[in-house]
Design a protein around this motif. Structure first.
Motif, short mmCIF file in Angstrom:
data_model
loop_
_atom_site.label_atom_id
_atom_site.label_comp_id
_atom_site.label_asym_id
_atom_site.label_seq_id
_atom_site.Cartn_x
_atom_site.Cartn_y
_atom_site.Cartn_z
N GLY A 179 29.41 -12.53 63.87
CA GLY A 179 29.77 -12.06 62.54
C GLY A 179 30.48 -13.10 61.69
O GLY A 179 30.82 -12.82 60.54
N ASP A 180 30.68 -14.31 62.21
CA ASP A 180 31.41 -15.36 61.51
C ASP A 180 30.41 -16.41 61.03
O ASP A 180 30.01 -17.30 61.78
CB ASP A 180 32.43 -15.99 62.44
N PRO A 209 27.03 -6.44 62.47
CA PRO A 209 27.78 -7.52 61.80
C PRO A 209 28.14 -7.14 60.37
O PRO A 209 27.59 -6.19 59.81
CB PRO A 209 26.80 -8.69 61.84
N PRO A 210 29.04 -7.90 59.74
CA PRO A 210 29.41 -7.61 58.35
C PRO A 210 28.21 -7.69 57.42
O PRO A 210 27.27 -8.46 57.66
CB PRO A 210 30.43 -8.71 58.02
N ALA A 211 28.23 -6.92 56.36
CA ALA A 211 27.16 -6.95 55.37
C ALA A 211 26.98 -8.38 54.84
O ALA A 211 27.96 -9.06 54.54
CB ALA A 211 27.48 -6.00 54.22
N TYR A 213 25.85 -10.89 56.51
CA TYR A 213 25.92 -11.90 57.58
C TYR A 213 24.54 -12.43 57.94
O TYR A 213 24.31 -13.65 57.98
CB TYR A 213 26.61 -11.30 58.79
N GLU A 249 18.54 -6.41 55.78
CA GLU A 249 19.03 -7.43 54.84
C GLU A 249 17.90 -8.29 54.30
O GLU A 249 18.15 -9.37 53.74
CB GLU A 249 20.12 -8.28 55.50
N ARG A 340 30.06 3.22 65.45
CA ARG A 340 29.30 2.13 64.86
C ARG A 340 27.81 2.38 65.07
O ARG A 340 27.43 3.19 65.92
CB ARG A 340 29.64 0.80 65.52
#
Length: 406
Positions: A179-180, A209-211, A213, A249, A340
């Motif tokens: 996620g980073d 993961p974060p939106a 990403y 995405e 989640r």
């Protein structure tokens, strides 16, 4: 159903433990029959299957269209090896490439085999196309990953159970936090040939993961001339409400790594799908598999692709998934800490003061619902995409009852 007294559940469990190493810790349920979203054990008790073989049974048990395809192929031809062609191969490859929007398919058998194939292809592409010096190729992976259990793959796992005592490990992998995006970008250098990532980490507890990403990873890979390898073995083929989790995405990877549901719950089938500029680096004798792309696998796999081509199962997953997640969120504050997931896939963190994940699974099994725990007090739900709304409500109600009793 078999009724031999020797196959009663307790005896069957003990017998299995006598003749196999303890590399699994299954629930004390011995299944004898199954259809759709339901299984029946050797004692005749029925359970709602909310695990679906870790997404290998996306279309439920014994889907009639898939069973018919398997029966028809069994009556004609099951195996040739790739030394010869067979009449099911072209249809499977063509229809799977169309589903993925790619040029080429390399069929294999298991998910781990698909991942290993992706690693080999990425390295060869790096040397032959990108110009990385020999034996210096690096691949960026994420913490918390689960890509399989070969010695190469467990070498870049961060799960001690999967990794410890299986070394020495294969070099060439750089592990960054999941996620980073900045960490991925920092880990890439001139030797990097690929980023290998799960769009959603299943074994870690269905971690989304974060939106932005995945889209960011795609941008970085394109800008730095690095391949993006998407491990969609659990997350793909309708599980999340889209054909692929990357679709949420608008991301198209360079290689799709597919498995599990591609075999329709009948035979092991996996595949690496990509464009000719990447998969085309392979030449005869450089990679293969005796059973990869066999006639039976192709017959079943083709029917799986045709089921997905209608869009019905993706829609069911999206619509029913919204219902599942709404029901699970109602349990937050009543024994559930967090929920989640996406589509018909959910990770549920149980309050560890009440139950471990294993205890929750055992008590749900007593109530006729099968799920699987992971990492302490987390349980995973992945019901087949043929499940009904009423069946989902039943599963959530049983979890609520377990928590209330605890």
């Amino acid at each position: 159903m078999r009724t031999d007294e020797s196959l009663r559940t307790a005896e069957a469990v003990r017998d299995a433990e006598r003749w196999t190493p303890r590399n699994y810790h299954p629930l004390p349920v011995v299944i004898a029959e199954a259809k759709g979203a339901w299984v029946t054990d050797v004692d005749g008790r029925r359970y709602l299957d909310c695990l679906a073989g870790y997404s290998a049974l996306n279309f439920g048990h014994r889907h009639p269209q898939l069973i018919a395809a398997a029966h028809a192929q069994l009556d004609r031809l099951t195996l040739t090896s790739r030394a010869f062609g067979h009449d099911m191969f072209a249809d499977f490859c063509r229809e799977l490439t169309e589903l993925c929007g790619k040029d080429l398919v390399l069929p294999m058998n298991t998910g781990a085999e698909a991942v290993e194939t992706g690693i080999k292809v990425a390295r060869k592409w790096g040397y032959q196309v990108k110009g990385v010096p020999a034996d210096q190729a690096s691949i960026v992976v994420a913490e918390g990953n689960f890509h399989g259990r070969t010695t190469t793959i467990v070498g870049f796992s961060t799960d001690p159970d999967a990794r410890d005592d299986f070394g020495p490990y294969t070099p060439g992998f750089r592990i960054v936090p999941y996620g980073d995006l900045a960490a991925i970008e920092a880990a890439i250098d001139d030797t990097t040939v690929a980023v290998l990532i799960e769009p959603i980490q299943g074994e870690q507890g269905v971690v989304v993961p974060p939106a932005g990403y995945l889209a960011g990873v795609r941008r970085v890979c394109t800008a730095r001339n690095v391949l993006l390898l998407a491990d969609e073995i659990q997350s793909g083929l309708g599980r999340t409400g889209e054909t692929f989790a990357c679709d949420h995405e608008g991301v198209v990877p360079d290689l799709y790594l597919l498995g599990k549901a591609l075999g329709g719950g009948i035979v092991p089938v996996s595949a690496v799908v990509g464009d000719a500029a990447v998969l085309g680096v392979l030449r005869p004798g450089q990679h293969g598999s005796t059973f990869g792309g066999n006639p039976l696998a192709c017959a079943v796999g083709t029917e799986v692709v045709r089921l997905l081509a209608t869009g019905e199962f993706q829609r069911r997953s999206a619509e029913l998934g919204a219902r599942l997640h709404a029901g699970l969120r109602d349990l937050v504050g009543h024994g559930v800490l967090t929920v989640r997931g996406r589509g018909l896939w959910a990770g549920v963190d149980i309050d560890p003061a009440l139950l471990t994940g294993r205890q929750a699974c055992e008590r749900l099994a007593e109530r006729g619902v099968l799920v699987k725990d992971t990492h302490g007090s987390t349980i995973r739900l992945a019901p087949p995409l043929v499940v009904s709304a009423a069946e989902l409500d039943h599963a959530v109600a049983q979890l609520g009852a377990v928590l209330q009793e605890s």
